[in-house]
Design a protein around this motif. Sequence first.
Motif, PDB file in Angstrom:
ATOM      1  N   LEU A 143      -1.973  -1.424   3.850  1.00 43.66           N
ATOM      2  CA  LEU A 143      -0.751  -1.539   4.658  1.00 43.66           C
ATOM      3  C   LEU A 143      -0.523  -0.255   5.461  1.00 43.66           C
ATOM      4  O   LEU A 143       0.329  -0.196   6.321  1.00 43.66           O
ATOM      5  CB  LEU A 143       0.470  -1.782   3.768  1.00 43.66           C
ATOM      6  N   GLU A 144      -1.297   0.776   5.118  1.00 41.47           N
ATOM      7  CA  GLU A 144      -1.154   2.082   5.759  1.00 41.47           C
ATOM      8  C   GLU A 144      -2.551   2.638   6.043  1.00 41.47           C
ATOM      9  O   GLU A 144      -3.478   2.383   5.272  1.00 41.47           O
ATOM     10  CB  GLU A 144      -0.402   3.038   4.825  1.00 41.47           C
ATOM     11  N   THR A 145      -2.691   3.423   7.137  1.00 34.48           N
ATOM     12  CA  THR A 145      -4.003   3.977   7.480  1.00 34.48           C
ATOM     13  C   THR A 145      -4.460   4.985   6.436  1.00 34.48           C
ATOM     14  O   THR A 145      -5.570   4.924   5.927  1.00 34.48           O
ATOM     15  CB  THR A 145      -3.954   4.684   8.860  1.00 34.48           C
ATOM     16  N   ASN A 146      -3.599   5.950   6.145  1.00 36.06           N
ATOM     17  CA  ASN A 146      -3.826   6.844   5.005  1.00 36.06           C
ATOM     18  C   ASN A 146      -3.364   6.050   3.792  1.00 36.06           C
ATOM     19  O   ASN A 146      -2.204   6.083   3.437  1.00 36.06           O
ATOM     20  CB  ASN A 146      -2.962   8.102   5.116  1.00 36.06           C
ATOM     21  N   THR A 147      -4.251   5.346   3.170  1.00 32.71           N
ATOM     22  CA  THR A 147      -3.801   4.273   2.295  1.00 32.71           C
ATOM     23  C   THR A 147      -3.072   4.734   1.038  1.00 32.71           C
ATOM     24  O   THR A 147      -3.668   5.289   0.137  1.00 32.71           O
ATOM     25  CB  THR A 147      -4.993   3.414   1.876  1.00 32.71           C
ATOM     26  N   CYS A 148      -1.775   4.533   0.996  1.00 34.18           N
ATOM     27  CA  CYS A 148      -1.022   4.648  -0.246  1.00 34.18           C
ATOM     28  C   CYS A 148      -0.780   3.252  -0.785  1.00 34.18           C
ATOM     29  O   CYS A 148      -1.015   2.966  -1.950  1.00 34.18           O
ATOM     30  CB  CYS A 148       0.320   5.324  -0.024  1.00 34.18           C
ATOM     31  N   ARG A 149      -0.334   2.351   0.109  1.00 29.64           N
ATOM     32  CA  ARG A 149       0.031   1.006  -0.339  1.00 29.64           C
ATOM     33  C   ARG A 149      -0.977  -0.013   0.157  1.00 29.64           C
ATOM     34  O   ARG A 149      -1.466   0.063   1.269  1.00 29.64           O
ATOM     35  CB  ARG A 149       1.409   0.642   0.199  1.00 29.64           C
ATOM     36  N   PHE A 150      -1.239  -1.000  -0.661  1.00 24.07           N
ATOM     37  CA  PHE A 150      -2.186  -2.035  -0.259  1.00 24.07           C
ATOM     38  C   PHE A 150      -1.934  -3.328  -1.009  1.00 24.07           C
ATOM     39  O   PHE A 150      -1.302  -3.348  -2.059  1.00 24.07           O
ATOM     40  CB  PHE A 150      -3.619  -1.564  -0.505  1.00 24.07           C
ATOM     41  N   LEU A 151      -2.415  -4.410  -0.403  1.00 19.53           N
ATOM     42  CA  LEU A 151      -2.435  -5.706  -1.078  1.00 19.53           C
ATOM     43  C   LEU A 151      -3.806  -5.872  -1.706  1.00 19.53           C
ATOM     44  O   LEU A 151      -4.809  -5.436  -1.154  1.00 19.53           O
ATOM     45  CB  LEU A 151      -2.243  -6.818  -0.040  1.00 19.53           C
ATOM     46  N   ASP A 152      -3.839  -6.554  -2.850  1.00 15.97           N
ATOM     47  CA  ASP A 152      -5.125  -6.674  -3.522  1.00 15.97           C
ATOM     48  C   ASP A 152      -5.240  -8.038  -4.213  1.00 15.97           C
ATOM     49  O   ASP A 152      -4.261  -8.743  -4.387  1.00 15.97           O
ATOM     50  CB  ASP A 152      -5.267  -5.552  -4.561  1.00 15.97           C
ATOM     51  N   ASN A 153      -6.463  -8.372  -4.558  1.00 14.87           N
ATOM     52  CA  ASN A 153      -6.723  -9.577  -5.343  1.00 14.87           C
ATOM     53  C   ASN A 153      -7.187  -9.163  -6.727  1.00 14.87           C
ATOM     54  O   ASN A 153      -8.030  -8.281  -6.843  1.00 14.87           O
ATOM     55  CB  ASN A 153      -7.856 -10.396  -4.711  1.00 14.87           C
ATOM     56  N   PHE A 154      -6.644  -9.790  -7.721  1.00  7.36           N
ATOM     57  CA  PHE A 154      -7.060  -9.448  -9.076  1.00  7.36           C
ATOM     58  C   PHE A 154      -8.488  -9.892  -9.329  1.00  7.36           C
ATOM     59  O   PHE A 154      -8.808 -11.071  -9.251  1.00  7.36           O
ATOM     60  CB  PHE A 154      -6.157 -10.124 -10.102  1.00  7.36           C
ATOM     61  N   SER A 155      -9.371  -8.959  -9.608  1.00  4.38           N
ATOM     62  CA  SER A 155     -10.711  -9.298 -10.045  1.00  4.38           C
ATOM     63  C   SER A 155     -11.355  -8.054 -10.630  1.00  4.38           C
ATOM     64  O   SER A 155     -11.596  -7.083  -9.922  1.00  4.38           O
ATOM     65  CB  SER A 155     -11.546  -9.808  -8.877  1.00  4.38           C
ATOM     66  N   ALA A 156     -11.621  -8.081 -11.925  1.00  9.04           N
ATOM     67  CA  ALA A 156     -12.243  -6.928 -12.577  1.00  9.04           C
ATOM     68  C   ALA A 156     -13.722  -6.850 -12.217  1.00  9.04           C
ATOM     69  O   ALA A 156     -14.325  -5.793 -12.264  1.00  9.04           O
ATOM     70  CB  ALA A 156     -12.073  -7.028 -14.085  1.00  9.04           C
ATOM     71  N   GLY A 157     -14.309  -8.008 -11.848  1.00  8.62           N
ATOM     72  CA  GLY A 157     -15.736  -8.051 -11.548  1.00  8.62           C
ATOM     73  C   GLY A 157     -16.586  -8.517 -12.725  1.00  8.62           C
ATOM     74  O   GLY A 157     -17.796  -8.320 -12.729  1.00  8.62           O
ATOM     75  N   THR A 158     -15.946  -9.131 -13.694  1.00  6.53           N
ATOM     76  CA  THR A 158     -16.663  -9.589 -14.896  1.00  6.53           C
ATOM     77  C   THR A 158     -17.711 -10.640 -14.545  1.00  6.53           C
ATOM     78  O   THR A 158     -18.881 -10.540 -14.943  1.00  6.53           O
ATOM     79  CB  THR A 158     -15.675 -10.199 -15.911  1.00  6.53           C
TER      80      THR A 158
END
Lengths: 313, 313
Positions: free
Chosen positions: B61-76
Motif C-alpha cells: 500500500l506504500e512504496t517504502n513498504t510498511c503496510r501491505f495486503l497479503d494472502n495467508f500461505s505458509a508454503g506447506t
Amino acid sequence: VLFRSPKLVMTTNEYEEFFKLFPPPSSLKDTEERVAAFAKTASEKNRRIVFITSGGTMIPLETNTCRFLDNFSAGTRGSSSAEHFLKLGYAVVFFHRKHSLRPFYRHFSGKLLDLLREGEEKLEIREKELVDLYRRHRQTIHSEALLMIEFVTLSDYLHGLRTFARALCPLGPTVMFYLAAAVSDFYLLPEKISDHKIQSGGGPLEIKLLETPKMLKPLISSWAPKSYMVSFKLETDEALLIAKAKNALEKYHHNVVISNLLDTRGRTVTLVFPDEEKMLRLSDDELHGGMQIEMKIVDTLSELHKAFLSCTV
Amino acid sequence: VLFRSPKLVMTTNEYEEFFKLFPPPSSLKDTEERVAAFAKTASEKNRRIVFITSGGTMIPLETNTCRFLDNFSAGTRGSSSAEHFLKLGYAVVFFHRKHSLRPFYRHFSGKLLDLLREGEEKLEIREKELVDLYRRHRQTIHSEALLMIEFVTLSDYLHGLRTFARALCPLGPTVMFYLAAAVSDFYLLPEKISDHKIQSGGGPLEIKLLETPKMLKPLISSWAPKSYMVSFKLETDEALLIAKAKNALEKYHHNVVISNLLDTRGRTVTLVFPDEEKMLRLSDDELHGGMQIEMKIVDTLSELHKAFLSCTV
C-alpha cells in the motif's frame, strides 16, 4: 495517495468500544496467570522487568483468514533488544507476532541447513558464537528470565496489552514498557469481515478501514501509570520524524519516544524526551564489527530506568 | 461483506495492461538465465521438470513498504510437494515467497534451538530422520536438481511467471506447472500507492482494489501451451469448491485443478479433471504415521504426467 474520508469525531472511550467489538482470545486468562506468576518470580529475584512488544499486527479481511492486511516488521528490533535486556539482568516478557523473530532463535532461523555440518551419523555446529548463543538461551530458560507470548491479530495484541499491563501494574516503576511492535493504525469493523473467502469475478473491491484507537493513552493513564514507558515511531519521511515524536510526548506524557526512519533504522535512532533529544548511531567500525544499535538503545534505557526508579521509589 | 462495485468490462489483453503498469524486478533478466541454464542441465540429464509456485503474494500500500495486503500461505503445500517431486527424479524450480517454507529447510525452521543438543564445544542433532533430510538436501544441491527463486509482491510473481514460463516453453510437455502459490485476486493501481507511510489521524482509510487479470489464460494459451498444467483452488465454502474447479477447467482448458478446503487441506484434496474427479485422502493411520497428503498428490500427478508425455511426444 489513498482516499481519506473526513475525520470522524472520536469519543474518549473509543478503545472500550473497540474491546466490545472484538472478543478476547480464548487463551487470555491463562496467559494472564503466566504473566502474573512470571512477575512474582522476577520480583522475588529483585529483577527489573521489561515488557517488549515486537512484530506486526494482522487485520483479517475474512473470518477463515485467507486475506489480510499487515504491517511490515520482521521483529529484529524487539528480538535483538530482548537479548540485550537479558544480558543486563532484566526479566523479559516478549509479546510478539507469531513466526516473527525471537531472541536467540533469530540467529539460526531460515539458515539452519547452511549452518550445520555432517559428522558421524549426526549434524554439528561448531561456531563458537552460536554455541555461546545456545548456552545463553538455555541459561535464560533455566533461570526463568524470559516469558514468550504470541499474538497474531490487532485485536489479540490490544487485548493482551491491556490485560498484561494491568497484571504488571502492581510492580509500578520496576517495569519498563518497550513498545516496538508495528501496530496497525487501521482496522476493519467485524461486520465487514467476510465469513468466507471473498470471491473474485465480482469487480473491484473496496475496503473501508477505521482508525485504531490510540492505546498509549489508557496504557499510560490507567493500565500501568507508574511504569517507565518507551514508545517507537517509524517513519519514511525524515521531515515528519522528530515533530511526530514530540507531538506524541505532549499528548501522552510518557518517558521517551524512539524515532527511526525505515531505511536507516539499523544504524541510527533518536531518543526524543520532553526536553531534549539524543541521537544514537553506530560508527562504521561498530557496524562492521557486528555491533547492533539495540545494544546502545538498551544500555541507555537501562540507565534512565535506574534513575527513574531511584526518584520514584 | 465488503462492498463490491459493479463489474467493469475487462479487455482480453488486461494482463498486458498490468505488465505496463508495474515494471519488472531488476533481477529478472539474471534469473531468466539461471532458469534457462537449469532447464538445459535437466534436459541433458533426461529429467522431467516441475515448476512449483508457493506462498502468498504481497500487495504494497506504500512504496517504502510498511503496510501491505497479503494472502495467508505458509508454503506447506509447495515445499512438501517439492521434496516428493525430487524423490521421483524431477528437476524442481521452486518459485516461492521470500521467507515462506522451503523444501528440507522447513523441517528445521523456527525450532532449531529445540532440535540442537550440546556436545563438547559444539551443538549436535542426532535424530536419524533429520540427518537423512540434511543428506537428501546436500545431494539435491550437488546434483543440480533444485533451483530456488524468490518473489515478494504480486507484480514480481506475475513478471516471473511469464518470463520463466517462456524460458521453459521449448521443453514443452516435459515440464509440469504446479501452481500452488496463493496469488492475490486484487491489486492496487500504482498511482494509489502512497510514497510515504500513510499517516494516522486523518480519519478512515478507503482502499479500492482492482481485480488481478487471470494469468492462467495467457500461461496456458501462449506462454507454455504444451506443458502439463496443474492449478489449485482453495476455498472456505464447500458448496462452491467443485463447481469453481469445473468452471476453471472449462475456461482455461488445462489438465487438472486440485481443489481443497482451508480447514481440511492437509488431509483431503480432490483432483478435478474435465471428465472426472478423484479424491485423495489420508487415513487415520497414514496421518498418525506422519504421511503427507503431498506424497499422494505428487505420485498421482507423476503418473498422469508420464501418460501425457507418452501421447504428446
